[in-house]
Design a protein around this motif. Structure first.
Motif, short mmCIF file in Angstrom:
data_model
loop_
_atom_site.label_atom_id
_atom_site.label_comp_id
_atom_site.label_asym_id
_atom_site.label_seq_id
_atom_site.Cartn_x
_atom_site.Cartn_y
_atom_site.Cartn_z
N PHE A 1 52.14 66.19 43.73
CA PHE A 1 52.82 65.72 44.95
C PHE A 1 52.45 66.59 46.14
O PHE A 1 52.17 66.07 47.22
CB PHE A 1 54.34 65.71 44.74
CG PHE A 1 55.09 65.33 45.98
CD1 PHE A 1 55.17 64.01 46.38
CD2 PHE A 1 55.71 66.30 46.75
CE1 PHE A 1 55.85 63.66 47.53
CE2 PHE A 1 56.39 65.96 47.90
CZ PHE A 1 56.47 64.63 48.30
N LEU A 2 52.43 67.90 45.95
CA LEU A 2 52.09 68.80 47.07
C LEU A 2 50.65 68.61 47.52
O LEU A 2 50.37 68.68 48.72
CB LEU A 2 52.35 70.26 46.68
CG LEU A 2 53.82 70.65 46.56
CD1 LEU A 2 53.94 72.10 46.09
CD2 LEU A 2 54.54 70.46 47.87
N GLN A 3 49.73 68.37 46.59
CA GLN A 3 48.35 68.12 46.97
C GLN A 3 48.23 66.81 47.74
O GLN A 3 47.48 66.73 48.72
CB GLN A 3 47.45 68.07 45.72
CG GLN A 3 47.25 69.42 45.08
CD GLN A 3 46.54 69.33 43.74
OE1 GLN A 3 46.66 68.34 43.02
NE2 GLN A 3 45.78 70.37 43.42
N MET A 4 48.98 65.79 47.32
CA MET A 4 48.95 64.52 48.05
C MET A 4 49.56 64.67 49.44
O MET A 4 49.03 64.15 50.42
CB MET A 4 49.69 63.43 47.27
CG MET A 4 48.97 62.97 46.03
SD MET A 4 49.67 61.52 45.26
CE MET A 4 51.27 62.12 44.76
N LEU A 5 50.66 65.42 49.54
CA LEU A 5 51.28 65.66 50.83
C LEU A 5 50.33 66.43 51.75
O LEU A 5 50.20 66.10 52.93
CB LEU A 5 52.59 66.43 50.65
CG LEU A 5 53.43 66.65 51.90
CD1 LEU A 5 53.83 65.32 52.53
CD2 LEU A 5 54.67 67.47 51.55
N GLN A 6 49.65 67.41 51.20
CA GLN A 6 48.66 68.16 51.98
C GLN A 6 47.55 67.24 52.47
O GLN A 6 47.12 67.33 53.62
CB GLN A 6 48.08 69.30 51.15
CG GLN A 6 47.03 70.09 51.88
CD GLN A 6 46.33 71.10 50.98
OE1 GLN A 6 46.48 71.07 49.76
NE2 GLN A 6 45.55 71.97 51.58
N SER A 7 47.11 66.33 51.62
CA SER A 7 46.06 65.40 52.00
C SER A 7 46.53 64.46 53.10
O SER A 7 45.77 64.14 54.04
CB SER A 7 45.60 64.58 50.79
OG SER A 7 44.93 65.40 49.88
N VAL A 8 47.77 63.98 53.03
CA VAL A 8 48.31 63.09 54.06
C VAL A 8 48.42 63.84 55.38
O VAL A 8 48.04 63.31 56.44
CB VAL A 8 49.67 62.51 53.62
CG1 VAL A 8 50.37 61.82 54.78
CG2 VAL A 8 49.48 61.53 52.47
N PHE B 1 49.32 57.44 48.15
CA PHE B 1 48.93 57.93 49.47
C PHE B 1 49.45 57.01 50.57
O PHE B 1 49.85 57.47 51.65
CB PHE B 1 47.41 58.08 49.56
CG PHE B 1 46.88 59.22 48.74
CD1 PHE B 1 46.98 60.52 49.19
CD2 PHE B 1 46.31 59.00 47.51
CE1 PHE B 1 46.51 61.58 48.44
CE2 PHE B 1 45.83 60.04 46.74
CZ PHE B 1 45.94 61.34 47.21
N ILE B 2 49.47 55.71 50.31
CA ILE B 2 49.97 54.75 51.30
C ILE B 2 51.45 54.98 51.55
O ILE B 2 51.89 55.03 52.70
CB ILE B 2 49.68 53.31 50.84
CG1 ILE B 2 48.17 53.04 50.89
CG2 ILE B 2 50.44 52.29 51.70
CD1 ILE B 2 47.75 51.75 50.21
#
Length: 73
Positions: free
Chosen positions: A13-20, A45-46
Motif C-alpha cells: 500500500f505504501l509503495q502504491m501511495l508513493q507511486s500515486v 492505482f485508479i
C-alpha cells in the motif's frame, strides 16, 4: 541490495501511495514505474488516484474558504 525473492511481489500500500504521489508531481522513477506496471493492479492505482484527487481538491477548498474567512469576505 535488491532482494530477488521480492521481484514478483505486488506493491505494498505504501509503495502504491508513493507511486500515486509521484505521478501527481510527475517524478516517478523508471524502476518504480516498471514495478507498478508489471506487478500492480490498475484498479488499486485508479482508486488511490481518485481518493488522492478528492482529498487534494477538498484541501484546496478548505484553504480558500479559510483565506476568505480571514479576509472578511
Amino acid at each position: 541490495m535488491d532482494d530477488p525473492s521480492n521481484d514478483h511481489q505486488p506493491p505494498t500500500f505504501l509503495q502504491m501511495l508513493q507511486s500515486v504521489l509521484a505521478a501527481a508531481f510527475g517524478v516517478q522513477s523508471g524502476k518504480n514505474r516498471a514495478r507498478d506496471f508489471s506487478h500492480g493492479k490498475p484498479s488499486h492505482f485508479i482508486v488511490l488516484g481518485i481518493v488522492f484527487t478528492a482529498l487534494f481538491v477538498l484541501v484546496l477548498l478548505g484553504i480558500a474558504n479559510l483565506a476568505m474567512h480571514l479576509a472578511g469576505v
